[in-house]
Design a protein around this motif. Structure first.
Motif, PDB file in Angstrom:
ATOM      1  N   SER A   1      26.384  48.903  50.211  1.00  0.00           N
ATOM      2  CA  SER A   1      26.167  48.839  48.778  1.00  0.00           C
ATOM      3  C   SER A   1      26.955  46.980  49.602  1.00  0.00           C
ATOM      4  O   SER A   1      28.600  47.070  49.506  1.00  0.00           O
ATOM      5  CB  SER A   1      26.912  49.116  47.982  1.00  0.00           C
ATOM      6  N   GLY A   2      26.301  45.640  49.688  1.00  0.00           N
ATOM      7  CA  GLY A   2      26.262  44.559  50.209  1.00  0.00           C
ATOM      8  C   GLY A   2      27.684  44.383  51.368  1.00  0.00           C
ATOM      9  O   GLY A   2      27.274  45.529  51.568  1.00  0.00           O
ATOM     10  N   ALA A   3      27.882  43.208  52.042  1.00  0.00           N
ATOM     11  CA  ALA A   3      28.674  43.661  52.979  1.00  0.00           C
ATOM     12  C   ALA A   3      30.050  44.019  52.983  1.00  0.00           C
ATOM     13  O   ALA A   3      30.830  44.799  53.256  1.00  0.00           O
ATOM     14  CB  ALA A   3      29.490  42.570  53.427  1.00  0.00           C
ATOM     15  N   PHE A   4      30.617  44.131  51.848  1.00  0.00           N
ATOM     16  CA  PHE A   4      32.220  44.522  51.244  1.00  0.00           C
ATOM     17  C   PHE A   4      32.118  46.685  50.965  1.00  0.00           C
ATOM     18  O   PHE A   4      32.903  46.702  51.173  1.00  0.00           O
ATOM     19  CB  PHE A   4      32.055  44.018  49.460  1.00  0.00           C
ATOM     20  N   GLY A   5      31.199  47.338  51.340  1.00  0.00           N
ATOM     21  CA  GLY A   5      30.863  48.535  51.196  1.00  0.00           C
ATOM     22  C   GLY A   5      31.121  48.531  52.613  1.00  0.00           C
ATOM     23  O   GLY A   5      31.327  49.369  52.930  1.00  0.00           O
TER      24      GLY A   5
ATOM     25  N   THR B   1      42.621  35.249  54.502  1.00  0.00           N
ATOM     26  CA  THR B   1      41.420  36.158  54.925  1.00  0.00           C
ATOM     27  C   THR B   1      41.131  36.500  53.627  1.00  0.00           C
ATOM     28  O   THR B   1      41.479  35.881  52.354  1.00  0.00           O
ATOM     29  CB  THR B   1      42.244  37.520  55.507  1.00  0.00           C
ATOM     30  N   TYR B   2      40.243  37.208  53.034  1.00  0.00           N
ATOM     31  CA  TYR B   2      39.030  37.332  52.302  1.00  0.00           C
ATOM     32  C   TYR B   2      40.150  38.294  51.482  1.00  0.00           C
ATOM     33  O   TYR B   2      39.875  39.024  51.720  1.00  0.00           O
ATOM     34  CB  TYR B   2      37.445  38.500  52.783  1.00  0.00           C
ATOM     35  N   PRO B   3      39.941  38.301  50.422  1.00  0.00           N
ATOM     36  CA  PRO B   3      41.359  38.669  49.424  1.00  0.00           C
ATOM     37  C   PRO B   3      40.702  40.453  49.534  1.00  0.00           C
ATOM     38  O   PRO B   3      41.637  40.897  49.086  1.00  0.00           O
ATOM     39  CB  PRO B   3      41.060  38.374  47.889  1.00  0.00           C
TER      40      PRO B   3
ATOM     41  N   LEU C   1      37.615  40.354  61.313  1.00  0.00           N
ATOM     42  CA  LEU C   1      38.061  39.939  61.752  1.00  0.00           C
ATOM     43  C   LEU C   1      36.707  38.774  60.886  1.00  0.00           C
ATOM     44  O   LEU C   1      35.594  39.573  60.809  1.00  0.00           O
ATOM     45  CB  LEU C   1      37.779  39.100  63.085  1.00  0.00           C
ATOM     46  N   ILE C   2      36.782  37.191  60.250  1.00  0.00           N
ATOM     47  CA  ILE C   2      35.731  36.654  60.261  1.00  0.00           C
ATOM     48  C   ILE C   2      35.590  35.521  60.648  1.00  0.00           C
ATOM     49  O   ILE C   2      36.171  34.444  60.577  1.00  0.00           O
ATOM     50  CB  ILE C   2      35.985  36.798  59.076  1.00  0.00           C
ATOM     51  N   PRO C   3      34.299  35.707  62.337  1.00  0.00           N
ATOM     52  CA  PRO C   3      34.786  34.906  62.431  1.00  0.00           C
ATOM     53  C   PRO C   3      33.339  33.281  62.344  1.00  0.00           C
ATOM     54  O   PRO C   3      33.166  31.908  62.928  1.00  0.00           O
ATOM     55  CB  PRO C   3      33.955  34.798  64.505  1.00  0.00           C
TER      56      PRO C   3
ATOM     57  N   GLU D   1      30.576  39.287  58.716  1.00  0.00           N
ATOM     58  CA  GLU D   1      29.168  38.172  58.887  1.00  0.00           C
ATOM     59  C   GLU D   1      28.805  37.841  58.393  1.00  0.00           C
ATOM     60  O   GLU D   1      27.042  36.950  57.627  1.00  0.00           O
ATOM     61  CB  GLU D   1      28.034  38.737  59.955  1.00  0.00           C
ATOM     62  N   SER D   2      29.509  37.853  56.257  1.00  0.00           N
ATOM     63  CA  SER D   2      28.701  37.544  55.433  1.00  0.00           C
ATOM     64  C   SER D   2      27.659  36.171  55.166  1.00  0.00           C
ATOM     65  O   SER D   2      26.854  35.836  54.360  1.00  0.00           O
ATOM     66  CB  SER D   2      30.229  37.812  54.269  1.00  0.00           C
ATOM     67  N   LEU D   3      29.029  34.729  56.425  1.00  0.00           N
ATOM     68  CA  LEU D   3      28.529  33.824  55.826  1.00  0.00           C
ATOM     69  C   LEU D   3      28.013  33.232  56.828  1.00  0.00           C
ATOM     70  O   LEU D   3      27.915  31.952  57.095  1.00  0.00           O
ATOM     71  CB  LEU D   3      29.597  32.823  54.995  1.00  0.00           C
TER      72      LEU D   3
ATOM     73  N   VAL E   1      22.798  40.271  52.291  1.00  0.00           N
ATOM     74  CA  VAL E   1      21.731  39.429  51.380  1.00  0.00           C
ATOM     75  C   VAL E   1      22.375  38.735  50.215  1.00  0.00           C
ATOM     76  O   VAL E   1      21.662  37.530  49.499  1.00  0.00           O
ATOM     77  CB  VAL E   1      21.092  40.015  51.426  1.00  0.00           C
ATOM     78  N   SER E   2      23.841  39.345  50.118  1.00  0.00           N
ATOM     79  CA  SER E   2      24.890  38.438  49.207  1.00  0.00           C
ATOM     80  C   SER E   2      24.729  36.853  49.373  1.00  0.00           C
ATOM     81  O   SER E   2      24.651  36.077  47.683  1.00  0.00           O
ATOM     82  CB  SER E   2      26.127  38.660  49.056  1.00  0.00           C
ATOM     83  N   LYS E   3      24.748  35.930  50.230  1.00  0.00           N
ATOM     84  CA  LYS E   3      24.983  35.013  50.016  1.00  0.00           C
ATOM     85  C   LYS E   3      23.945  33.670  50.939  1.00  0.00           C
ATOM     86  O   LYS E   3      23.814  32.807  50.276  1.00  0.00           O
ATOM     87  CB  LYS E   3      26.250  34.376  51.381  1.00  0.00           C
ATOM     88  N   ILE E   4      21.836  34.889  50.303  1.00  0.00           N
ATOM     89  CA  ILE E   4      21.561  33.803  50.641  1.00  0.00           C
ATOM     90  C   ILE E   4      20.670  34.360  49.526  1.00  0.00           C
ATOM     91  O   ILE E   4      20.064  33.338  49.122  1.00  0.00           O
ATOM     92  CB  ILE E   4      20.842  33.979  52.054  1.00  0.00           C
TER      93      ILE E   4
ATOM     94  N   LEU F   1      21.673  42.040  44.049  1.00  0.00           N
ATOM     95  CA  LEU F   1      20.706  42.920  44.661  1.00  0.00           C
ATOM     96  C   LEU F   1      21.644  44.282  44.966  1.00  0.00           C
ATOM     97  O   LEU F   1      21.274  44.836  45.395  1.00  0.00           O
ATOM     98  CB  LEU F   1      20.314  42.520  45.903  1.00  0.00           C
ATOM     99  N   ARG F   2      23.104  43.136  45.918  1.00  0.00           N
ATOM    100  CA  ARG F   2      23.908  44.686  46.136  1.00  0.00           C
ATOM    101  C   ARG F   2      23.464  45.400  47.243  1.00  0.00           C
ATOM    102  O   ARG F   2      23.438  46.480  47.611  1.00  0.00           O
ATOM    103  CB  ARG F   2      24.416  46.054  45.123  1.00  0.00           C
ATOM    104  N   ILE F   3      22.886  44.397  48.484  1.00  0.00           N
ATOM    105  CA  ILE F   3      22.810  45.247  49.434  1.00  0.00           C
ATOM    106  C   ILE F   3      23.187  44.350  51.146  1.00  0.00           C
ATOM    107  O   ILE F   3      23.134  43.473  51.215  1.00  0.00           O
ATOM    108  CB  ILE F   3      21.179  44.975  50.060  1.00  0.00           C
TER     109      ILE F   3
ATOM    110  N   VAL G   1      38.995  39.239  44.017  1.00  0.00           N
ATOM    111  CA  VAL G   1      38.594  38.060  44.245  1.00  0.00           C
ATOM    112  C   VAL G   1      37.480  37.563  44.998  1.00  0.00           C
ATOM    113  O   VAL G   1      37.211  38.271  46.076  1.00  0.00           O
ATOM    114  CB  VAL G   1      39.396  37.340  44.271  1.00  0.00           C
ATOM    115  N   ALA G   2      36.010  36.401  44.346  1.00  0.00           N
ATOM    116  CA  ALA G   2      34.490  37.421  45.046  1.00  0.00           C
ATOM    117  C   ALA G   2      34.139  36.159  45.980  1.00  0.00           C
ATOM    118  O   ALA G   2      35.015  34.893  45.153  1.00  0.00           O
ATOM    119  CB  ALA G   2      33.312  37.487  44.504  1.00  0.00           C
TER     120      ALA G   2
HETATM  121  C1  LIG Z   1      33.796  37.389  54.055  1.00  0.00           C
HETATM  122  C2  LIG Z   1      33.341  37.955  53.096  1.00  0.00           C
HETATM  123  N1  LIG Z   1      32.898  39.177  53.213  1.00  0.00           N
HETATM  124  C3  LIG Z   1      32.545  39.952  51.949  1.00  0.00           C
HETATM  125  C4  LIG Z   1      31.633  39.249  50.869  1.00  0.00           C
HETATM  126  C5  LIG Z   1      31.392  39.911  49.502  1.00  0.00           C
HETATM  127  O1  LIG Z   1      29.891  40.039  50.111  1.00  0.00           O
HETATM  128  P1  LIG Z   1      29.252  41.399  49.091  1.00  0.00           P
HETATM  129  O2  LIG Z   1      28.635  41.045  48.449  1.00  0.00           O
HETATM  130  O3  LIG Z   1      28.121  41.322  50.430  1.00  0.00           O
HETATM  131  O4  LIG Z   1      30.057  42.499  49.183  1.00  0.00           O
HETATM  132  C6  LIG Z   1      32.395  38.231  50.573  1.00  0.00           C
HETATM  133  C7  LIG Z   1      31.723  37.625  49.556  1.00  0.00           C
HETATM  134  O5  LIG Z   1      32.497  35.611  48.647  1.00  0.00           O
HETATM  135  C8  LIG Z   1      33.274  37.132  51.432  1.00  0.00           C
HETATM  136  O6  LIG Z   1      33.198  35.683  51.320  1.00  0.00           O
END
Ligand SMILES: Cc1ncc(COP(=O)(O)O)c(C=O)c1O
Length: 496
Positions: free
Chosen positions: A176-180, A215-217, A263-265, A298-300, A327-330, A335-337, A495-496
């Motif tokens: 469910s998204g990169a976050f999942g 970093t990402y909250p 890490l978010i390189p 690698e979300s971004l 695929v959230s950022k594109i 979609l939550r995929i 925070v998204a």
């Molecule tokens: C670094 C990073 N990871 C994950 C997410 C969340 O992404 P997803 O919608 O794929 O769960 C975000 C969204 O802002 C993000 O910036």
């Protein structure tokens, strides 16, 4: 307010001129609705009359009339005698933003700069249509796919292989998204298997996780929620912007002996920094030497806005690493995929961790993702060009309205990370509400406190809104400077 008038020819140029699937009025209405939702037909525009459209598009007046009636019923247009049919967006019960992301509720007059997420890509409705026609084949099964649909796992694995990290579809879990994916990874890595615990030895704290600051909250919240003890590496900052000092990271890992790292390189959130090739190799060596199992977000990764070749994916440089993406950022966050790429020997352990959290992503959305991946390059090119122009517009607003703020324009990502002349980011986010602006203050991105001198400014809202950000920021900044307290510097929940 003056209303832009759209001629019938222009409308047909936007929605196409068929052929229309029967019943024609429905496919015509669907084409107009799709153009409204993906922003090609602007809210407030006045559509041509039913008669004018019928003459140009080659359909009967009855058909265009029924199409307009359907659009009216679905709230895509508002028709008033004398002023024609005006494009609008249907109301969404409860608003377009969840109360967990925006606790004070949505206000249409406010500009919301709290999210780094774009609106849906063009053709998402078309992709849903095509996916629906494939869904029937899946209905005789249970619909539970905890690993993900094989067709999607294959596509994702193939993409890694083409980027230089040979990957088998069995190494991919759809999440469910990169976050999942990150939540599953954290849970699995902190819950060390007994034989691995023995190999790691007693001196290592299995709950320590290395993170960048900022970093990402949500990652901070997820890691802390899973019981991780955060080991913070503050990103370096110089005239070229933020960057990683891999020697310093090496030393920190030697001292603190973390079990894992998040890490978010790639276009790091919030700074937009991109780790260079040489540093990636040095970091991979250091992680391997210290036996740290990293999770790379690698979300971004696809949001490079200046062209040019991307450095190697970390998964190609360090075999025992986990990568999450989505695929959230594109395409669209709704979609939550997302997915995770897992080293072969960890797949079973990760799969059972996943089953403790959920039983898989929705089948329809996975099929929609498969459809969108057919035209992936075109969608990415479109997103990048929209973001590039939005980034430049917002940077120009900041430079002319708050010229004493320091800005290094990032080469990718979705936000500016601005340095304020005084540590008043939290006060600024409070003052901003009085000027119709929503902001998330720097401390939200700080795993170990601080960062009140920094403000994240996403450029994902439509350009007409970005054009109004400068004066609102300037007024809010004046108010923030006059505030006696600095406002709470605690983190918001999500925070998204
Ligand atoms: C670094 C990073 N990871 C994950 C997410 C969340 O992404 P997803 O919608 O794929 O769960 C975000 C969204 O802002 C993000 O910036």
């Amino acid at each position: 307010m003056s209303t832009p008038v759209l001629g019938a020819k222009r409308l047909v140029g936007i929605i196409g001129d068929g052929p229309w699937r029967a019943p024609a009025f429905e496919s015509l209405a669907a084409a107009v609705a799709a153009a409204i939702t993906d922003g090609r037909l602007p809210v407030g525009a006045r559509l041509p009359s039913e008669r004018e459209l019928a003459a140009v598009i080659g359909l009967s007046r009855t058909t265009t009339g029924r199409a307009y009636a359907q659009l009216r019923e679905q709230e895509y247009i508002l028709t008033r005698r004398g002023s024609g049919s005006i494009v609008q967006l249907p109301t969404v019960p409860g608003g377009r933003i969840d109360h967990l992301l925006s606790p004070a509720g949505a206000d249409d007059t406010e500009i919301d700069l709290t999210c780094t997420a774009p609106v849906a890509a063009p053709d998402i409705l078309g992709a849903y249509d095509r996916a629906l026609s494939r869904l029937g084949a899946y209905l005789p099964g249970t619909g539970y796919y905890p690993s993900g649909l094989p067709v999607l796992r294959e596509i994702i694995a193939d993409r890694y292989t083409r980027r230089g990290a040979p990957t088998d579809p069995d190494q991919i879990l759809i999440t469910s998204g990169a976050f999942g994916g990150a939540a599953i990874a954290v849970r699995a890595l902190l819950n060390v298997e007994p034989d691995e615990a023995a190999r790691l030895g007693g001196a290592r704290s299995t709950s320590r996780v290395l993170v960048e600051s900022p970093t990402y909250p949500n990652a901070i919240a997820t890691l802390e929620g899973a019981g991780a003890a955060l080991v913070t590496y503050p990103l370096e900052f110089g005239p070229q912007g933020h960057h990683w000092d891999t020697d310093a990271m090496d030393q920190l890992m030697g001292q603190m002996r973390p079990r894992s790292a998040y890490l978010i390189p790639d276009f790091h959130n919030p700074t937009g920094a991109l780790m260079g090739e040489a540093q990636r190799r040095d970091l991979a060596n250091a992680l391997r030497r210290h036996r740290v199992v990293p999770v790379f977000d690698e979300s971004l990764v696809e949001l490079g806005l200046e062209g040019g070749r991307m450095p190697s994916p970390m998964s190609a440089l360090i075999p025992d690493s986990v990568t999450v993406g989505s695929v959230s950022k594109i395409y669209w966050g709704g979609l939550r995929i997302g997915w995770m790429r897992i080293p072969r020997h960890r797949v079973d352990h990760f799969a059972s961790s996943r089953l403790g959290l959920d039983l898989g992503a929705p089948v329809l959305e996975q099929l929609v993702t498969v459809e969108l991946m057919d035209s992936h390059d075109a969608v990415v090119a479109d997103t990048r060009s929209r973001l590039r122009s939005a980034r430049d517009l917002l940077a120009a607003q900041v430079r002319s309205w708050v010229p004493d703020w320091k800005l290094i324009v990032p080469s990718g990502g979705m936000a500016l990370w601005a340095e304020l002349p005084e540590a008043r980011s939290a006060a600024l986010s409070i003052a901003a509400r009085n000027h119709g602006l929503r902001l998330v203050a720097g401390p939200n991105f700080a795993p170990a406190g601080g960062l009140d001198r920094w403000m994240r400014l996403p450029y994902t809202v439509p350009e007409p809104e970005l054009e109004q950000v400068g004066p609102r920021l300037a007024a809010a900044w004046e108010e923030a400077k006059a505030m006696t307290g600095r406002g709470p510097t605690r983190r918001a929940r999500i925070v998204a």
